[in-house]
Design a protein around this motif. Structure first.
Motif, PDB file in Angstrom:
ATOM      1  N   PHE A  41       0.839  -1.203   0.000  1.00  0.00           N
ATOM      2  CA  PHE A  41       0.000   0.000   0.000  1.00  0.00           C
ATOM      3  C   PHE A  41       0.872   1.251   0.000  1.00  0.00           C
ATOM      4  O   PHE A  41       0.645   2.195  -0.761  1.00  0.00           O
ATOM      5  N   ALA A  42       1.903   1.264   0.844  1.00  0.00           N
ATOM      6  CA  ALA A  42       2.802   2.420   0.924  1.00  0.00           C
ATOM      7  C   ALA A  42       3.583   2.605  -0.381  1.00  0.00           C
ATOM      8  O   ALA A  42       3.807   3.738  -0.815  1.00  0.00           O
ATOM      9  N   SER A 123      -1.246  14.735   2.621  1.00  0.00           N
ATOM     10  CA  SER A 123      -1.352  13.468   1.870  1.00  0.00           C
ATOM     11  C   SER A 123      -0.595  12.355   2.585  1.00  0.00           C
ATOM     12  O   SER A 123      -1.050  11.206   2.623  1.00  0.00           O
ATOM     13  N   THR A 124       0.535  12.688   3.185  1.00  0.00           N
ATOM     14  CA  THR A 124       1.308  11.691   3.936  1.00  0.00           C
ATOM     15  C   THR A 124       0.567  11.289   5.200  1.00  0.00           C
ATOM     16  O   THR A 124       0.516  10.101   5.548  1.00  0.00           O
ATOM     17  N   GLN A 125      -0.033  12.256   5.881  1.00  0.00           N
ATOM     18  CA  GLN A 125      -0.812  11.942   7.081  1.00  0.00           C
ATOM     19  C   GLN A 125      -1.951  10.983   6.747  1.00  0.00           C
ATOM     20  O   GLN A 125      -2.232  10.048   7.501  1.00  0.00           O
ATOM     21  N   ILE A 126      -2.598  11.211   5.617  1.00  0.00           N
ATOM     22  CA  ILE A 126      -3.704  10.342   5.198  1.00  0.00           C
ATOM     23  C   ILE A 126      -3.194   8.932   4.916  1.00  0.00           C
ATOM     24  O   ILE A 126      -3.796   7.937   5.340  1.00  0.00           O
ATOM     25  N   VAL A 127      -2.069   8.831   4.209  1.00  0.00           N
ATOM     26  CA  VAL A 127      -1.499   7.508   3.909  1.00  0.00           C
ATOM     27  C   VAL A 127      -1.072   6.809   5.191  1.00  0.00           C
ATOM     28  O   VAL A 127      -1.307   5.603   5.363  1.00  0.00           O
ATOM     29  N   LEU A 128      -0.463   7.547   6.105  1.00  0.00           N
ATOM     30  CA  LEU A 128      -0.063   6.947   7.382  1.00  0.00           C
ATOM     31  C   LEU A 128      -1.275   6.410   8.147  1.00  0.00           C
ATOM     32  O   LEU A 128      -1.257   5.277   8.647  1.00  0.00           O
TER      33      LEU A 128
END
Length: 152
Positions: A41-42, A123-128
């Motif tokens: 996913f990452a 966007s990184t916070q959402i992916v995390l």
């Protein structure tokens, strides 16, 4: 005389694969599966252009999240989940239910970390945050299913 259909045989086999293994082993296998899925996913998020830099609370700048970082994070945090599952299998009246409720609550609490990560792109916070859900969506049901076969 009971009749066994192919569907019944498949259900018994699937059930037997989990119920015949020790809780800790199912936990390790579930963790490895969750780590692989979460890292994939990452990697998809990276390929889509999401910056993989995040900061811990108190940090002055974001640091690179290395390839394999999500995999390692799932391995690290799942150890607590495996210990919890083993303890509940031994002492809880309803280990599967207790495990599920506890881990869902802990997963929800874990979403606060990415939400407050300073110097981190939205966007990184959402992916995390999504990666926490992805990992839990793989690991929790597998362990809960194994715990549902604990007999008192």
């Amino acid at each position: 005389m009971s009749v066994t259909t192919p569907q019944t045989q498949q259900q018994q086999t699937e059930s037997g694969l989990l119920s015949a293994r020790p809780v800790w082993l199912v936990g390790i296998l579930a963790t490895l599966a969750g780590a692989v899925v979460t890292e994939a996913f990452a990697l998809v998020a990276r390929a889509a252009g999401v910056p993989m830099e995040a900061a811990s609370p108190g940090a002055t700048e974001a640091a690179e999240i290395p390839v394999g970082g999500f995999f390692g994070g799932v391995l690290f945090w799942s150890v607590a989940g495996i210990v919890l599952a083993v303890v509940l299998a031994r002492w809880a009246k309803q280990p599967a239910r207790t495990f599920t409720v506890t881990t869902v609550a802990l997963t929800a609490l874990s979403l606060a970390g990415p939400a407050v990560a300073p110097h981190t792109a939205t966007s990184t916070q959402i992916v995390l945050a999504a990666s926490h859900v992805v990992a839990a969506a793989v690991v929790v049901p597998l362990l809960a299913r194994r715990l549902s076969h604990v007999r008192r």
